[in-house]
Design a protein around this motif. Structure first.
Motif, PDB file in Angstrom:
ATOM      1  N   ASN A   1      61.473 111.303 -27.059  1.00  0.00           N
ATOM      2  CA  ASN A   1      61.247 110.405 -28.117  1.00  0.00           C
ATOM      3  C   ASN A   1      59.403 110.465 -28.169  1.00  0.00           C
ATOM      4  O   ASN A   1      58.970 109.718 -27.413  1.00  0.00           O
ATOM      5  N   THR A   2      58.737 111.071 -28.870  1.00  0.00           N
ATOM      6  CA  THR A   2      57.500 111.449 -28.848  1.00  0.00           C
ATOM      7  C   THR A   2      56.758 111.199 -30.202  1.00  0.00           C
ATOM      8  O   THR A   2      57.409 111.168 -31.271  1.00  0.00           O
TER       9      THR A   2
ATOM     10  N   TYR B   1      55.098 109.444 -20.258  1.00  0.00           N
ATOM     11  CA  TYR B   1      54.102 110.451 -20.305  1.00  0.00           C
ATOM     12  C   TYR B   1      53.031 110.299 -21.495  1.00  0.00           C
ATOM     13  O   TYR B   1      53.515 110.326 -22.466  1.00  0.00           O
ATOM     14  N   LEU B   2      51.875 110.820 -21.043  1.00  0.00           N
ATOM     15  CA  LEU B   2      50.765 110.936 -22.178  1.00  0.00           C
ATOM     16  C   LEU B   2      50.080 112.576 -21.756  1.00  0.00           C
ATOM     17  O   LEU B   2      49.730 112.817 -20.758  1.00  0.00           O
ATOM     18  N   ILE B   3      50.243 113.347 -22.687  1.00  0.00           N
ATOM     19  CA  ILE B   3      49.471 114.684 -22.585  1.00  0.00           C
ATOM     20  C   ILE B   3      48.252 114.670 -23.430  1.00  0.00           C
ATOM     21  O   ILE B   3      48.431 114.607 -24.594  1.00  0.00           O
TER      22      ILE B   3
ATOM     23  N   PHE C   1      47.125 103.660 -29.981  1.00  0.00           N
ATOM     24  CA  PHE C   1      48.529 103.676 -29.488  1.00  0.00           C
ATOM     25  C   PHE C   1      49.507 102.796 -29.975  1.00  0.00           C
ATOM     26  O   PHE C   1      50.821 103.117 -30.274  1.00  0.00           O
ATOM     27  N   SER C   2      49.348 101.710 -30.150  1.00  0.00           N
ATOM     28  CA  SER C   2      50.088 100.280 -30.752  1.00  0.00           C
ATOM     29  C   SER C   2      50.763 100.859 -31.929  1.00  0.00           C
ATOM     30  O   SER C   2      51.960 100.779 -32.210  1.00  0.00           O
TER      31      SER C   2
ATOM     32  N   ILE D   1      46.739 114.263 -28.671  1.00  0.00           N
ATOM     33  CA  ILE D   1      47.455 113.623 -27.437  1.00  0.00           C
ATOM     34  C   ILE D   1      48.923 113.228 -27.835  1.00  0.00           C
ATOM     35  O   ILE D   1      49.279 112.892 -28.950  1.00  0.00           O
ATOM     36  N   LYS D   2      49.918 113.621 -27.072  1.00  0.00           N
ATOM     37  CA  LYS D   2      51.039 113.181 -27.182  1.00  0.00           C
ATOM     38  C   LYS D   2      51.615 112.108 -26.132  1.00  0.00           C
ATOM     39  O   LYS D   2      51.310 112.167 -25.155  1.00  0.00           O
ATOM     40  N   ILE D   3      52.493 111.478 -26.796  1.00  0.00           N
ATOM     41  CA  ILE D   3      53.262 110.581 -25.835  1.00  0.00           C
ATOM     42  C   ILE D   3      54.790 110.509 -25.998  1.00  0.00           C
ATOM     43  O   ILE D   3      55.109 110.926 -26.760  1.00  0.00           O
TER      44      ILE D   3
END
Length: 209
Positions: free
Chosen positions: A21-22, A141-143, A48-49, A6-8
């Motif tokens: 900014n990932t 985004y989230l991938i 996530f946090s 998972i990439k944000i």
């Protein structure tokens, strides 16, 4: 053990300089992450946090046009189209469209073909496009991806399309969209808009975006 990756991305002032900014995290498939939706939910609740502190700015290697992303809903599958204009106003005022946790609303599955499939956040993505954003690194985004594309698709067909795809050939899944506003078998529709660019254009013709 299957792992999701998972990439944000959370854009900021540096975005205009061709920066993103990932942060990326791999999570194992367990009973709590049995499909993509539960995996994303578990990620939001548990990772996530803390991952936000690991965000790192880097130069965008390849610009991805938002218009090329494949949609799971055609225009008939969008519930409240007025949300798009409200979201656009918020974006133009300098606020991102995010979940309460701060996680991106826009959630994308990356296929092994490198094609991007939007499974959540159509209103948000259309709002960003309406606000003038054209590239993926310009939006939050989230991938999510997994090496074995067929396994990840098999595990998620029912979540993406309900029971309705069983009446069709699964290998042709790209030819369909889902409309949760319809009834019964009518929920599964022949694809009319091939990507978010075509969906945006159709809504633009109707004065919605």
């Amino acid at each position: 053990m299957i792992k999701y990756r998972i990439k944000i991305n959370i854009p900021g002032w540096y975005t205009s300089r061709g920066m993103e900014n990932t942060a990326t995290k791999a999570i194992k498939k367990t009973k709590y992450t049995a499909d993509i939706y539960s995996a994303v939910g578990w990620f939001e609740d548990n990772i996530f946090s803390s991952l936000m502190s690991e965000l790192d700015k880097d130069k965008v290697q390849k610009r991805v046009r938002l218009s090329t992303i494949m949609n799971i809903h055609d225009k008939s599958g969008l519930k409240d189209r007025s949300k798009i204009s409200r979201m656009r106003k918020s974006i133009e005022d300098g606020r991102h469209t995010l979940a309460r946790s701060g996680m991106p609303n826009i959630k994308i599955l990356k296929l092994s073909s490198k094609e991007l499939f939007l499974f959540d956040g159509h209103h948000s993505l259309l709002a960003y496009m309406s606000a003038g954003k054209r590239y993926l690194h310009q939006i939050p985004y989230l991938i999510i991806e997994e090496k074995d594309e067929q396994k990840i698709l098999d595990n998620n067909f029912q979540r993406f399309f309900g029971e309705h795809l069983k009446w069709k050939r699964r290998e042709k899944w790209q030819n369909y969209t889902i409309n949760w506003n319809a009834r019964g078998k009518k929920k599964l529709e022949e694809r009319r808009q091939r990507n978010m660019g075509e969906l945006f254009d159709v809504l633009g013709e109707r004065g919605i975006v």
